[in-house]
Scaffold this motif. Structure first.
Motif, PDB file in Angstrom:
ATOM      1  N   LYS A 101     -28.934  -0.020 -79.345  1.00 35.33           N
ATOM      2  CA  LYS A 101     -27.801  -0.842 -79.766  1.00 35.33           C
ATOM      3  C   LYS A 101     -27.010  -1.319 -78.553  1.00 35.33           C
ATOM      4  O   LYS A 101     -26.931  -0.643 -77.526  1.00 35.33           O
ATOM      5  N   MET A 102     -26.394  -2.480 -78.704  1.00 33.99           N
ATOM      6  CA  MET A 102     -25.497  -3.012 -77.681  1.00 33.99           C
ATOM      7  C   MET A 102     -24.067  -2.768 -78.149  1.00 33.99           C
ATOM      8  O   MET A 102     -23.636  -3.295 -79.176  1.00 33.99           O
ATOM      9  N   MET A 103     -23.327  -1.954 -77.401  1.00 35.09           N
ATOM     10  CA  MET A 103     -21.959  -1.633 -77.789  1.00 35.09           C
ATOM     11  C   MET A 103     -21.008  -2.800 -77.517  1.00 35.09           C
ATOM     12  O   MET A 103     -20.105  -3.067 -78.290  1.00 35.09           O
ATOM     13  N   GLU A 104     -21.201  -3.460 -76.376  1.00 35.98           N
ATOM     14  CA  GLU A 104     -20.357  -4.589 -76.001  1.00 35.98           C
ATOM     15  C   GLU A 104     -21.165  -5.523 -75.115  1.00 35.98           C
ATOM     16  O   GLU A 104     -22.196  -5.147 -74.562  1.00 35.98           O
ATOM     17  N   ILE A 105     -20.641  -6.727 -74.975  1.00 30.85           N
ATOM     18  CA  ILE A 105     -21.199  -7.676 -74.014  1.00 30.85           C
ATOM     19  C   ILE A 105     -20.038  -8.288 -73.245  1.00 30.85           C
ATOM     20  O   ILE A 105     -19.072  -8.771 -73.845  1.00 30.85           O
ATOM     21  N   ASN A 106     -20.084  -8.201 -71.927  1.00 34.73           N
ATOM     22  CA  ASN A 106     -19.027  -8.760 -71.087  1.00 34.73           C
ATOM     23  C   ASN A 106     -19.496 -10.100 -70.558  1.00 34.73           C
ATOM     24  O   ASN A 106     -20.432 -10.163 -69.757  1.00 34.73           O
ATOM     25  N   VAL A 107     -18.839 -11.163 -71.013  1.00 34.71           N
ATOM     26  CA  VAL A 107     -19.195 -12.508 -70.566  1.00 34.71           C
ATOM     27  C   VAL A 107     -18.111 -13.121 -69.687  1.00 34.71           C
ATOM     28  O   VAL A 107     -18.310 -14.178 -69.100  1.00 34.71           O
ATOM     29  N   ASP A 108     -16.942 -12.470 -69.618  1.00 37.14           N
ATOM     30  CA  ASP A 108     -15.843 -13.001 -68.818  1.00 37.14           C
ATOM     31  C   ASP A 108     -15.915 -12.537 -67.368  1.00 37.14           C
ATOM     32  O   ASP A 108     -15.939 -13.359 -66.447  1.00 37.14           O
ATOM     33  N   THR A 109     -15.919 -11.246 -67.157  1.00 40.50           N
ATOM     34  CA  THR A 109     -15.935 -10.698 -65.792  1.00 40.50           C
ATOM     35  C   THR A 109     -16.956  -9.574 -65.690  1.00 40.50           C
ATOM     36  O   THR A 109     -16.597  -8.421 -65.417  1.00 40.50           O
ATOM     37  N   PRO A 110     -18.227  -9.870 -65.944  1.00 43.95           N
ATOM     38  CA  PRO A 110     -19.222  -8.787 -65.853  1.00 43.95           C
ATOM     39  C   PRO A 110     -19.188  -8.145 -64.476  1.00 43.95           C
ATOM     40  O   PRO A 110     -19.316  -8.820 -63.465  1.00 43.95           O
ATOM     41  N   GLY A 111     -18.968  -6.842 -64.459  1.00 43.73           N
ATOM     42  CA  GLY A 111     -18.858  -6.129 -63.189  1.00 43.73           C
ATOM     43  C   GLY A 111     -20.028  -5.188 -62.973  1.00 43.73           C
ATOM     44  O   GLY A 111     -20.855  -4.969 -63.850  1.00 43.73           O
ATOM     45  N   GLY A 112     -20.066  -4.610 -61.774  1.00 42.90           N
ATOM     46  CA  GLY A 112     -21.066  -3.605 -61.469  1.00 42.90           C
ATOM     47  C   GLY A 112     -22.061  -3.998 -60.405  1.00 42.90           C
ATOM     48  O   GLY A 112     -22.898  -3.185 -60.011  1.00 42.90           O
ATOM     49  N   ILE A 113     -21.997  -5.244 -59.927  1.00 43.25           N
ATOM     50  CA  ILE A 113     -22.926  -5.659 -58.879  1.00 43.25           C
ATOM     51  C   ILE A 113     -22.774  -4.777 -57.648  1.00 43.25           C
ATOM     52  O   ILE A 113     -23.757  -4.331 -57.049  1.00 43.25           O
ATOM     53  N   ASN A 114     -21.534  -4.504 -57.261  1.00 44.67           N
ATOM     54  CA  ASN A 114     -21.308  -3.672 -56.077  1.00 44.67           C
ATOM     55  C   ASN A 114     -21.862  -2.265 -56.285  1.00 44.67           C
ATOM     56  O   ASN A 114     -22.465  -1.683 -55.369  1.00 44.67           O
ATOM     57  N   MET A 115     -21.682  -1.701 -57.485  1.00 48.73           N
ATOM     58  CA  MET A 115     -22.193  -0.363 -57.754  1.00 48.73           C
ATOM     59  C   MET A 115     -23.721  -0.349 -57.767  1.00 48.73           C
ATOM     60  O   MET A 115     -24.348   0.579 -57.230  1.00 48.73           O
ATOM     61  N   ALA A 116     -24.321  -1.368 -58.380  1.00 48.53           N
ATOM     62  CA  ALA A 116     -25.782  -1.451 -58.407  1.00 48.53           C
ATOM     63  C   ALA A 116     -26.342  -1.569 -56.991  1.00 48.53           C
ATOM     64  O   ALA A 116     -27.370  -0.956 -56.658  1.00 48.53           O
ATOM     65  N   GLU A 117     -25.670  -2.341 -56.150  1.00 51.12           N
ATOM     66  CA  GLU A 117     -26.125  -2.487 -54.763  1.00 51.12           C
ATOM     67  C   GLU A 117     -25.982  -1.184 -53.995  1.00 51.12           C
ATOM     68  O   GLU A 117     -26.878  -0.783 -53.241  1.00 51.12           O
ATOM     69  N   ASP A 118     -24.858  -0.513 -54.186  1.00 49.04           N
ATOM     70  CA  ASP A 118     -24.620   0.730 -53.458  1.00 49.04           C
ATOM     71  C   ASP A 118     -25.607   1.819 -53.878  1.00 49.04           C
ATOM     72  O   ASP A 118     -26.003   2.660 -53.063  1.00 49.04           O
ATOM     73  N   LEU A 119     -26.016   1.810 -55.151  1.00 48.87           N
ATOM     74  CA  LEU A 119     -26.941   2.825 -55.646  1.00 48.87           C
ATOM     75  C   LEU A 119     -28.381   2.558 -55.239  1.00 48.87           C
ATOM     76  O   LEU A 119     -29.150   3.492 -55.002  1.00 48.87           O
ATOM     77  N   THR A 120     -28.743   1.266 -55.164  1.00 50.94           N
ATOM     78  CA  THR A 120     -30.151   0.919 -54.958  1.00 50.94           C
ATOM     79  C   THR A 120     -30.460   0.373 -53.565  1.00 50.94           C
ATOM     80  O   THR A 120     -31.624   0.364 -53.148  1.00 50.94           O
ATOM     81  N   GLY A 121     -29.444  -0.133 -52.862  1.00 54.09           N
ATOM     82  CA  GLY A 121     -29.680  -0.776 -51.568  1.00 54.09           C
ATOM     83  C   GLY A 121     -30.248  -2.177 -51.703  1.00 54.09           C
ATOM     84  O   GLY A 121     -30.615  -2.787 -50.689  1.00 54.09           O
ATOM     85  N   LYS A 122     -30.315  -2.706 -52.916  1.00 59.99           N
ATOM     86  CA  LYS A 122     -30.866  -4.043 -53.143  1.00 59.99           C
ATOM     87  C   LYS A 122     -29.752  -5.095 -53.110  1.00 59.99           C
ATOM     88  O   LYS A 122     -28.624  -4.841 -53.526  1.00 59.99           O
ATOM     89  N   ASP A 123     -30.097  -6.285 -52.648  1.00 59.43           N
ATOM     90  CA  ASP A 123     -29.117  -7.354 -52.443  1.00 59.43           C
ATOM     91  C   ASP A 123     -28.984  -8.208 -53.704  1.00 59.43           C
ATOM     92  O   ASP A 123     -29.399  -9.366 -53.737  1.00 59.43           O
ATOM     93  N   PHE A 124     -28.376  -7.645 -54.749  1.00 58.19           N
ATOM     94  CA  PHE A 124     -28.201  -8.389 -55.991  1.00 58.19           C
ATOM     95  C   PHE A 124     -27.241  -9.552 -55.814  1.00 58.19           C
ATOM     96  O   PHE A 124     -27.443 -10.632 -56.376  1.00 58.19           O
ATOM     97  N   SER A 125     -26.176  -9.358 -55.046  1.00 54.64           N
ATOM     98  CA  SER A 125     -25.225 -10.449 -54.831  1.00 54.64           C
ATOM     99  C   SER A 125     -25.892 -11.600 -54.091  1.00 54.64           C
ATOM    100  O   SER A 125     -25.648 -12.776 -54.402  1.00 54.64           O
TER     101      SER A 125
END
Length: 348
Positions: free
Chosen positions: A295-319
């Motif tokens: 199930k999808m609890m919510e969808i953030n379409v205004d200010t989806p965040g987490g790119i910085n956290m995903a990058e810090d955890l994986t070392g991948k350049d998502f931004s």
């Protein structure tokens, strides 16, 4: 490429926001970057759109905090620019932050954004459909199979009836809100305070009541999508698990939650597959899906965040991947001109 980020206000930005990470990445590549507060937009008599903006003064910053400190410094002055001459506008303001003090600001900014789109600027996410998504009712337009059972009302008796229909276990939250603000878990332990919880939730309008999903006790997945599909770099998803070990019941980072690297399982990917057609139809370029089980609890379409956290955890350049994708869209727009609409370009 000239890129503008619409934000609530430069002085309320934080250095762990995805917006600051994207702005720093774009500046480092050499793009012209500005940040625009919601109250700093100007409609000119010649029908162009201008704004008073904050502009990074360098290309290289040690980290996000250094960039934000420069922009928020007391000596940093706003600069007047013509936004009609920009290639891309990324809408990154959170309407929930304006409910009490500036309720007029989000809708006004979206109307400015629509004018910019009509004048040929690539505005993302699509401002017309973001207007439709002004509160969590928009969530109910996605396929029923991926949504928890839900009721929406601002009447106390109707909210209590919904909770009874969910066997006394539910999640209640304001229809307008984000970041875990005003979210309550209703169970046997909280029944004694139910009236106070409901009154607090409906104080500013409608409440949304969802069935409680037991798997939510272990947290949720934040899966970031780009162009309607899960964002990946070198086979690694921009995805992480959010959880709260304090018994709070909310996994949002802003509500004290923690996070760890995660790979979406088959159920999560099926959820993303199910919502992709509507994301693309609505021009939702960059979103954050909050998933529990299937199930999808919510969808953030205004200010989806987490790119910085995903990058810090994986070392991948998502931004970097997002900025490169924007460069590609600008090239396509230059090739096709007005043959492609903003909504089409948003997810190509």
């Amino acid at each position: 490429m000239k890129i503008a980020f619409f934000i609530n206000d430069i002085h309320t930005e934080k250095d762990n926001y995805t917006t600051i990470r994207l702005a720093r990445r774009a500046a480092r590549i050499g793009h012209e970057v500005v940040l625009v507060g919601l109250s700093d937009l100007i409609y000119e008599s010649d029908e162009s759109i201008a704004a008073m903006v904050s502009r990074p003064q360098s290309k290289d910053y040690e980290d996000d905090a250094q960039l934000l400190a420069e922009l928020q410094h007391e000596d940093s002055a706003l600069e007047r620019v013509n936004l009609t001459q920009f290639d891309v506008v990324l809408l990154r303001s959170d309407p929930a932050d304006e409910v009490l003090t500036r309720p007029w600001a989000p809708n006004s900014a979206l109307l400015f954004a629509q004018l910019l789109a009509n004048q040929g600027v690539l505005v993302l996410n699509d401002p017309t459909h973001l207007t439709d998504a002004s509160n969590k009712t928009y969530f109910q337009t996605y396929p029923e199979i991926v949504r928890p059972k839900t009721a929406i009302s601002c009447r106390v008796e109707e909210i209590k009836r919904a909770i009874e229909n969910f066997n006394g276990k539910a999640v209640i939250k304001p229809l307008q809100g984000s970041g875990g603000q005003g979210v309550f878990i209703i169970n046997q332990d909280s029944q004694a305070n139910l009236n106070q919880i409901i009154e607090a939730t409906i104080r500013d309008g409608y409440a949304i009541v969802q069935e409680y999903l037991p798997l939510a006790a272990d947290g949720d997945l934040r899966l970031i999508t780009l162009n309607g599909r899960p964002l990946q770099v070198e086979g690694v998803y921009a995805c992480f698990r959010r959880f709260n070990s304090t018994g709070d019941g909310r996994s949002n980072i802003s509500a004290g939650g923690k996070y760890e690297m995660a790979t979406p399982d088959e159920e999560a990917l099926k959820v993303a597959e199910a919502v992709a057609p509507k994301l693309m139809r609505d021009g939702m370029y960059l979103t954050g899906l909050d998933i529990v089980g299937n199930k999808m609890m919510e969808i953030n379409v205004d200010t989806p965040g987490g790119i910085n956290m995903a990058e810090d955890l994986t070392g991948k350049d998502f931004s970097g991947a997002i900025i490169a994708d924007l460069e590609r869209k600008v090239r396509l727009k230059q090739m096709y001109g007005q043959q492609l609409t903003v909504t089409e370009l948003a997810v190509l």
